[in-house]
Design a protein around this motif. Structure first.
Motif, mmCIF file in Angstrom:
data_model
loop_
_atom_site.group_PDB
_atom_site.id
_atom_site.type_symbol
_atom_site.label_atom_id
_atom_site.label_comp_id
_atom_site.label_asym_id
_atom_site.label_seq_id
_atom_site.Cartn_x
_atom_site.Cartn_y
_atom_site.Cartn_z
ATOM 1 N N TRP A 285 0.824 -1.212 0.000
ATOM 2 C CA TRP A 285 0.000 0.000 0.000
ATOM 3 C C TRP A 285 0.859 1.262 0.000
ATOM 4 O O TRP A 285 0.485 2.268 -0.610
ATOM 5 C CB TRP A 285 -0.982 -0.009 1.161
ATOM 6 N N VAL A 286 2.015 1.196 0.652
ATOM 7 C CA VAL A 286 2.959 2.317 0.583
ATOM 8 C C VAL A 286 3.385 2.516 -0.868
ATOM 9 O O VAL A 286 3.402 3.644 -1.382
ATOM 10 C CB VAL A 286 4.190 2.068 1.491
ATOM 11 N N LYS A 287 3.702 1.418 -1.534
ATOM 12 C CA LYS A 287 4.089 1.472 -2.944
ATOM 13 C C LYS A 287 2.972 2.080 -3.788
ATOM 14 O O LYS A 287 3.220 2.943 -4.633
ATOM 15 C CB LYS A 287 4.427 0.062 -3.436
ATOM 16 N N ALA B 78 12.083 6.553 -6.140
ATOM 17 C CA ALA B 78 12.992 5.813 -5.254
ATOM 18 C C ALA B 78 12.192 5.124 -4.150
ATOM 19 O O ALA B 78 12.485 3.970 -3.786
ATOM 20 C CB ALA B 78 14.034 6.761 -4.663
ATOM 21 N N GLY B 79 11.173 5.803 -3.633
ATOM 22 C CA GLY B 79 10.314 5.195 -2.623
ATOM 23 C C GLY B 79 9.552 3.993 -3.154
ATOM 24 O O GLY B 79 9.351 3.008 -2.433
ATOM 25 N N VAL B 80 9.128 4.066 -4.412
ATOM 26 C CA VAL B 80 8.449 2.926 -5.037
ATOM 27 C C VAL B 80 9.395 1.722 -5.073
ATOM 28 O O VAL B 80 8.989 0.595 -4.756
ATOM 29 C CB VAL B 80 7.944 3.274 -6.459
ATOM 30 N N ILE B 81 10.637 1.968 -5.447
ATOM 31 C CA ILE B 81 11.624 0.866 -5.496
ATOM 32 C C ILE B 81 11.786 0.235 -4.123
ATOM 33 O O ILE B 81 11.703 -0.989 -3.959
ATOM 34 C CB ILE B 81 12.973 1.368 -6.021
ATOM 35 N N VAL B 82 12.025 1.069 -3.108
ATOM 36 C CA VAL B 82 12.247 0.556 -1.754
ATOM 37 C C VAL B 82 11.019 -0.193 -1.238
ATOM 38 O O VAL B 82 11.125 -1.315 -0.716
ATOM 39 C CB VAL B 82 12.640 1.703 -0.799
ATOM 40 N N SER B 83 9.845 0.399 -1.404
ATOM 41 C CA SER B 83 8.637 -0.255 -0.895
ATOM 42 C C SER B 83 8.317 -1.540 -1.656
ATOM 43 O O SER B 83 7.804 -2.495 -1.068
ATOM 44 C CB SER B 83 7.444 0.711 -0.895
#
Length: 141
Positions: free
Chosen positions: A84-86, A130-135
């Motif tokens: 959901w974060v992603k 970058a957040g999409v990658i990490v999440s």
């Protein structure tokens, strides 16, 4: 069906790379717009237009293949909260891209503030990417 899922995942990753390249290159272009000569600005905007087209196709491909992979591999079961974060970061990216497109249209008329705003929006999009990658890493591993 396993092979189809893998093929869709490969297409998803290729679209991710194409869209990700935009997230890296567009802020660089945006940072150069405000100080570019009129000829340089026209050239930068031409490159930005072409990259934007690639980005739109990549985003559409990501949305379609992402849903299909989620269905084939996970049967639409959400693995955890990181998913959901992603998704929230993807929505943020779509909003930022739309805002940046509007700023780009204003920048074409010579609006220097829109050029500066375009730089910031591009940087925020890169951070969201970058957040999409990490999440995604946390969601699916």
């Amino acid at each position: 069906m396993y092979f189809v899922g893998l093929l869709l995942f490969v297409i998803h990753i290729v679209a991710f790379i194409a869209g990700g390249a935009n997230s890296v290159v567009m802020p660089i272009i945006g940072s150069r717009l405000a100080t570019a000569t009129p000829e340089g600005r026209a050239s930068l905007l031409g490159v930005a237009d072409q990259l934007a087209k690639v980005g739109k196709v990549a985003m559409a491909t990501l949305l379609v293949t992402g849903l299909l992979v989620l269905w084939l591999k996970w049967n639409f079961l959400i693995p955890n909260a990181w998913f959901w974060v992603k998704m929230l970061l993807i929505v943020a990216m779509i909003v930022l891209i739309a805002m940046n497109e509007r700023s780009g249209k204003q920048a074409r008329t010579g609006d220097v503030e829109a050029m500066k705003r375009s730089k910031l929006l591009g940087q925020l999009t890169a951070v969201a990417f970058a957040g999409v990658i990490v999440s995604a890493i946390f969601a699916f591993n």
